[in-house]
Design a protein around this motif. Structure first.
Motif, PDB file in Angstrom:
ATOM      1  N   PRO A  45       0.795  -1.228   0.000  1.00 33.47           N
ATOM      2  CA  PRO A  45       0.000   0.000   0.000  1.00 33.47           C
ATOM      3  C   PRO A  45       0.827   1.278   0.000  1.00 33.47           C
ATOM      4  O   PRO A  45       0.261   2.377  -0.047  1.00 33.47           O
ATOM      5  CB  PRO A  45      -0.787  -0.116   1.307  1.00 33.47           C
ATOM      6  CG  PRO A  45       0.173  -0.795   2.231  1.00 33.47           C
ATOM      7  CD  PRO A  45       0.946  -1.766   1.365  1.00 33.47           C
ATOM      8  N   PHE A  46       2.174   1.176   0.048  1.00 35.20           N
ATOM      9  CA  PHE A  46       3.014   2.377   0.136  1.00 35.20           C
ATOM     10  C   PHE A  46       3.371   2.898  -1.255  1.00 35.20           C
ATOM     11  O   PHE A  46       4.545   3.119  -1.584  1.00 35.20           O
ATOM     12  CB  PHE A  46       4.276   2.077   0.942  1.00 35.20           C
ATOM     13  CG  PHE A  46       4.013   1.791   2.399  1.00 35.20           C
ATOM     14  CD1 PHE A  46       3.602   2.801   3.254  1.00 35.20           C
ATOM     15  CD2 PHE A  46       4.169   0.511   2.905  1.00 35.20           C
ATOM     16  CE1 PHE A  46       3.347   2.549   4.593  1.00 35.20           C
ATOM     17  CE2 PHE A  46       3.929   0.237   4.244  1.00 35.20           C
ATOM     18  CZ  PHE A  46       3.511   1.265   5.093  1.00 35.20           C
ATOM     19  N   THR A  47       2.359   3.106  -2.061  1.00 37.17           N
ATOM     20  CA  THR A  47       2.577   3.548  -3.443  1.00 37.17           C
ATOM     21  C   THR A  47       2.807   5.048  -3.556  1.00 37.17           C
ATOM     22  O   THR A  47       3.211   5.532  -4.624  1.00 37.17           O
ATOM     23  CB  THR A  47       1.366   3.168  -4.312  1.00 37.17           C
ATOM     24  OG1 THR A  47       0.187   3.768  -3.730  1.00 37.17           O
ATOM     25  CG2 THR A  47       1.194   1.660  -4.387  1.00 37.17           C
ATOM     26  N   LEU A  48       2.535   5.803  -2.492  1.00 34.31           N
ATOM     27  CA  LEU A  48       2.648   7.261  -2.535  1.00 34.31           C
ATOM     28  C   LEU A  48       3.875   7.779  -1.801  1.00 34.31           C
ATOM     29  O   LEU A  48       4.051   8.993  -1.670  1.00 34.31           O
ATOM     30  CB  LEU A  48       1.382   7.894  -1.948  1.00 34.31           C
ATOM     31  CG  LEU A  48       0.061   7.421  -2.567  1.00 34.31           C
ATOM     32  CD1 LEU A  48      -1.121   8.148  -1.942  1.00 34.31           C
ATOM     33  CD2 LEU A  48       0.062   7.615  -4.075  1.00 34.31           C
ATOM     34  N   GLY A  49       4.722   6.872  -1.330  1.00 35.79           N
ATOM     35  CA  GLY A  49       5.960   7.283  -0.694  1.00 35.79           C
ATOM     36  C   GLY A  49       5.783   7.747   0.736  1.00 35.79           C
ATOM     37  O   GLY A  49       4.761   7.496   1.388  1.00 35.79           O
ATOM     38  N   VAL A  50       6.776   8.452   1.236  1.00 40.19           N
ATOM     39  CA  VAL A  50       6.802   8.950   2.610  1.00 40.19           C
ATOM     40  C   VAL A  50       7.288  10.399   2.577  1.00 40.19           C
ATOM     41  O   VAL A  50       7.862  10.865   1.592  1.00 40.19           O
ATOM     42  CB  VAL A  50       7.724   8.097   3.509  1.00 40.19           C
ATOM     43  CG1 VAL A  50       7.237   6.660   3.556  1.00 40.19           C
ATOM     44  CG2 VAL A  50       9.177   8.163   3.010  1.00 40.19           C
TER      45      VAL A  50
END
Length: 555
Positions: A45-50
């Motif tokens: 689910p970490f497709t948008l980065g940090v």
């Protein structure tokens, strides 16, 4: 380095992120028992980065947003309609051998599964690395930094600022190059995203990429547009490289909006308050902002002050939410109403807050991060004054009050940072722009766009009519890029970085010009770089101080 910073090379940073992300490919026994298999997430689910932001001397904000399908039409990223626990870790090294803080947050569907973690109690003036975990998935690694201890200067501050990144107009290579500079801090001065539907705003030569969906008007629209931008790997790299201070301009909501007035008030838009509230909510959900900026209906507290020890205070302004509507229309006009003393671009409360900040400041550098051109920019060579009604020129009395405020407060080094205009500029700030002999009382540095306007083109500043009409303006360039600064007790050095093109990915970057602002010497001074013996001009441009000699020319 003298202050003990752990600064990885860019290659090490990326490789480490990949190794960490790939290290957890099978769920642990604890994770397997934590939730039934049927309720487990089917993909990363970490497709948008940090991202991280708003650093203090003992902490910062950490951000991520979960999205299985970032461009899902409902704006919810294809996520299940349930809360999800998100674990986070902060370490003093990039491989997380020395974890100093860990905890858990909750990603809620009503917040588009965004997560904001506010940390304190950390050591001042040092780098940290952070990451998130959900079930068996682990996020990319981000690097952030705390500000120096209050009352101390700390080491030199490397700060970059940027604005105006239109996804359709080109590739975000400038963000990648900015990340490779290893900045301590990044300021984004607005137009982080654009609201238009596909092909409404076309760059010269055509748009190499397309927006998904209609013009953004609903909460789902804004969430989806933010997600499209956040999927860009170059933008993700810039967010992961350093903490950000963000403020919006107009395109995060609607072109040239002012207060509660849309761009075209002559067309009935009864849904504009709802649109404004939706844009603000999506902006908070997608930015590393503190809880003090949580929107309340159509209002959002975005102006704020960030202190970098005694070295610099950043006064981040909001010149959209509280301004009076533009006088005489939005473009360049000869407009007597622009000088109306009752008109304001900041609103009275923000103006009062800023002036008080000047009076109590003990910083060596007071940096005003804001959106639109501050200095006078007259486009008419004759006696008629023709200026932009959307910039501070449309709010002359407001500008005079702010400028007099820092002069009367004895601000040591006032510097205004600006975005919006899709070109690099540097200039001197005056109390009276119509008097060439009026003393210089501050400096303005303006960054070009990341992509907006397409490739742009190189130019000879001496040929630009604005510089001939306005002698306080010292530099102009119409290529894409960003500004990289180094701030010390003695001077602020600004490198105007440019890319030759953005219509394709992978462009190189070089320094088009360098300006210096010396302590207690208001105004910008250009620094020319001359190759030392045996070094070519191109090599000098690439390697900077190792092969060049600096010569500062005072106007």
């Amino acid at each position: 380095m003298p202050d003990g910073r752990l600064v990885p090379s860019r290659r090490t940073f990326l490789v480490t992120a990949g190794l960490v992300a790939g290290a957890v490919t099978v769920p642990s026994r604890a994770a397997a028992h934590a939730a039934p298999r049927s309720r487990s997430l089917p993909a990363d689910p970490f497709t948008l980065g940090v991202a991280s932001g708003d650093p203090d001397h003992d902490g910062f904000v950490l951000w991520t947003r979960l999205a299985l399908q970032p461009l899902a039409e409902d704006g919810l990223g294809g996520m299940p309609s349930r809360t999800l626990p998100v674990r986070w870790e902060v370490a003093t090294d990039e491989r997380f051998r020395h974890i100093v803080r860990r905890g858990s947050a909750v990603a809620r569907p009503e917040a588009a599964h965004s997560v904001h973690v506010e940390l304190n109690g950390l050591q001042p003036g040092r780098d940290y690395w952070y990451r998130f975990r959900v079930e068996r998935y682990i996020s990319p690694v981000g690097r952030t930094r705390t500000a120096p201890r209050p009352g101390t200067f700390g080491p030199a501050l490397t700060m970059a600022f940027a604005s105006c990144s239109n996804y359709e107009h080109g590739y975000f290579t400038a963000y990648r190059r900015l990340a490779e500079e290893d900045p301590d801090l990044v300021l984004h001065l607005g137009d982080y995203q654009y609201e238009y539907r596909k092909d409404t705003y076309v760059a010269p030569g055509g748009n190499p990429r397309d927006h998904e969906g209609p013009e953004t008007e609903t909460l789902a629209d804004y969430r989806r547009r933010h997600a499209q931008y956040k999927t860009d790997p170059d933008l993700q790299a810039a967010h992961a490289a350093a903490p950000w201070l963000v403020v919006w301009d107009d395109h995060e909501l609607d072109n040239n909006w002012a207060g509660e007035t849309p761009e075209r008030p002559e067309i009935p838009q009864p849904n504009f308050p709802e649109r404004r509230a939706a844009a603000f909510r999506a902006y908070y959900e997608n930015m590393p902002l503190r809880r003090t900026s949580v929107p309340r209906g159509i209002d959002m507290q975005l102006y704020r002050r960030i202190r970098w020890g005694r070295l610099a205070t950043f006064h981040m302004l909001d010149t959209r939410q509280y301004r009076d509507d533009q006088a005489c229309g939005d473009g360049y006009r000869a407009c007597p109403a622009a000088s109306d003393p009752e008109r304001s671009i900041t609103g009275p409360e923000q103006e009062k807050w800023l002036l008080k900040g000047f009076r109590v400041s003990k910083a060596r550098w007071d940096v005003i991060g804001q959106q639109v051109f501050f200095a006078q920019r007259d486009s008419d060579a004759g006696p008629l004054k023709v200026t932009s009604m959307d910039a501070w020129d449309g709010y002359v009395a407001s500008r005079e009050r702010i400028t007099k405020g820092w002069v009367e407060a004895g601000v040591r080094n006032p510097v205004v940072l600006t975005g919006d205009v899709h070109a690099h500029w540097a200039g001197d700030l005056k109390l009276d722009y119509d008097d060439p002999d009026s003393p210089t009382v501050g400096s303005e540095l303006v960054c070009t766009s990341i992509t907006s306007g397409g490739d742009g083109g190189d130019s000879d500043p001496a040929d630009h009519p604005f510089l001939q009409i306005n002698p306080h303006l010292r530099f102009y360039n119409n290529q894409r890029g960003y500004v990289l600064t180094k701030i010390t007790k003695k001077k602020l050095t600004a490198h105007f970085k440019v890319l030759p093109y953005v219509h394709a990915p992978g462009a190189p970057v070089h320094t088009k010009a360098t300006f210096v602002i010396e302590d207690r010497v208001p105004g910008v001074q250009q620094t020319y770089l001359r190759p030392v013996e045996g070094a070519s001009a191109a090599r000098a441009q690439d390697l900077g101080r190792r092969t060049v000699r600096e010569e500062t020319v005072r106007p």
